[in-house]
Design an enzyme around this catalytic site. Sequence first.
Site, PDB file in Angstrom:
ATOM      1  N   GLU A   2     124.404  95.630 -41.088  1.00 53.70           N
ATOM      2  CA  GLU A   2     125.801  95.202 -41.133  1.00 53.70           C
ATOM      3  C   GLU A   2     125.936  93.859 -41.840  1.00 53.70           C
ATOM      4  OE1 GLU A   2     127.835  97.175 -37.166  1.00 53.70           O
ATOM      5  OE2 GLU A   2     126.692  95.324 -36.953  1.00 53.70           O
ATOM      6  N   LYS A  32     138.784  91.860 -27.837  1.00 57.67           N
ATOM      7  CA  LYS A  32     137.569  91.263 -28.404  1.00 57.67           C
ATOM      8  C   LYS A  32     137.770  89.800 -28.816  1.00 57.67           C
ATOM      9  CE  LYS A  32     135.455  95.173 -27.971  1.00 57.67           C
ATOM     10  NZ  LYS A  32     135.073  96.005 -29.116  1.00 57.67           N
ATOM     11  N   GLY A  64     130.078 101.556 -35.411  1.00 61.40           N
ATOM     12  CA  GLY A  64     130.653 101.405 -34.082  1.00 61.40           C
ATOM     13  C   GLY A  64     131.852 102.295 -33.847  1.00 61.40           C
ATOM     14  N   SER A  65     132.403 102.200 -32.643  1.00 59.77           N
ATOM     15  CA  SER A  65     133.481 103.090 -32.236  1.00 59.77           C
ATOM     16  C   SER A  65     134.766 102.829 -32.995  1.00 59.77           C
ATOM     17  CB  SER A  65     133.722 102.961 -30.731  1.00 59.77           C
ATOM     18  OG  SER A  65     134.046 101.620 -30.379  1.00 59.77           O
ATOM     19  N   THR A  66     135.046 101.577 -33.352  1.00 59.15           N
ATOM     20  CA  THR A  66     136.269 101.290 -34.108  1.00 59.15           C
ATOM     21  C   THR A  66     136.120 101.764 -35.550  1.00 59.15           C
ATOM     22  OG1 THR A  66     136.576  99.333 -32.712  1.00 59.15           O
ATOM     23  CG2 THR A  66     137.979  99.519 -34.641  1.00 59.15           C
ATOM     24  N   ASP A 120     134.373  96.517 -40.764  1.00 57.20           N
ATOM     25  CA  ASP A 120     133.463  96.632 -39.631  1.00 57.20           C
ATOM     26  C   ASP A 120     134.178  96.195 -38.367  1.00 57.20           C
ATOM     27  OD1 ASP A 120     131.142  97.123 -38.222  1.00 57.20           O
ATOM     28  OD2 ASP A 120     129.880  95.810 -39.446  1.00 57.20           O
ATOM     29  N   LYS A 180     128.296  90.379 -33.259  1.00 54.54           N
ATOM     30  CA  LYS A 180     128.226  91.783 -33.605  1.00 54.54           C
ATOM     31  C   LYS A 180     126.842  92.322 -33.239  1.00 54.54           C
ATOM     32  CE  LYS A 180     129.492  93.226 -37.565  1.00 54.54           C
ATOM     33  NZ  LYS A 180     129.890  94.460 -36.827  1.00 54.54           N
ATOM     34  N   GLY A 237     126.104  97.848 -31.353  1.00 58.60           N
ATOM     35  CA  GLY A 237     125.745  99.180 -31.832  1.00 58.60           C
ATOM     36  C   GLY A 237     124.346  99.247 -32.406  1.00 58.60           C
TER      37      GLY A 237
END
Length: 232
Positions: free
Chosen positions: A108, A126, A30-32, A86, A99, A102
Amino acid sequence: MIAPEAFKRAAAAEAVAEVRSGMVLGLGTGSTVAHFLQLLGEKLEAGEIKDVVGVPSSIRTGREARAAGIPLTGLAENPHMDLAVDGADEVSPSLDLIKGMGGALLREKMVAQASDRFLIIADAAKAVDRLGTRSPLPVEVVDWGWSGHVTFLEAHGATVHVRRFDDGPPFKSDNGNLILDCVFPQGIADPAALEAGLRARAGVVETGLFLGLADEAILAGPEGISRLRREP
C-alpha cells in the site's frame, strides 16, 4: 446494509467520481476499497469510464478487482499512477494515517508513493485526534529475530502481539513476513520519531504509519460526507 458499510460505500462512491478515463489507478486494500472496486467496475461495464487500469496493492485486491471487471497491471509495468485510492484505520486532522490492519501496508505504501495523488476513503469513525488511540499500529517484520523488536516497542509505550489467524498460526503478509500489532493505550506521542526509530532497525520491513502521504480524505458518517485536504 448496516450503517458502517453504508458509510464506507458512500465514501467509495465519492472517490469513483474522481476517476477519469485513461487513468492508471493505485488500488488499496480493505473493506472500504472493496466497495470502491465494485462501484468502479459498474462504471466500466456501463461505459461511463474507459481505458482504466489498476495496480493492486495485495493479492486480495487483485482478486476483487478481477471479479469487478477492472483491468490490472503491475507496479513494474506502471511505476507511475495518476491516483491511488485506499482506506485507513485512523485519520488524523493533519491527514497522517495508521494503515495496515488488512496486512498490506508495505505494498500500500509503495503504491501511494508512486501516485500523483493519494486519496483516502473511510467511514467517519476512523477520524482521531491522536494516532494510536483507536487502532493498533501494524509493523511488518521478518520472522527471524522478530522478538528483538518487542522490547523497543514496549519502551515506546506499546503492548505488542504477533498477528495470528483465528485458529492460531501466525498471519503472514503477501511478502511472507510477520505483522506485529502494537497497541498504545495513550496513543502515539510522536509518530514521526517512532517511525524514524522503527525504520532504523534492521528486520523492520515497514510500518503502518503513513505520514505526509495522503492528499485528501473522504469521510462518510451520519452527518454526510466531509473532506480533509492537505495544505499546499
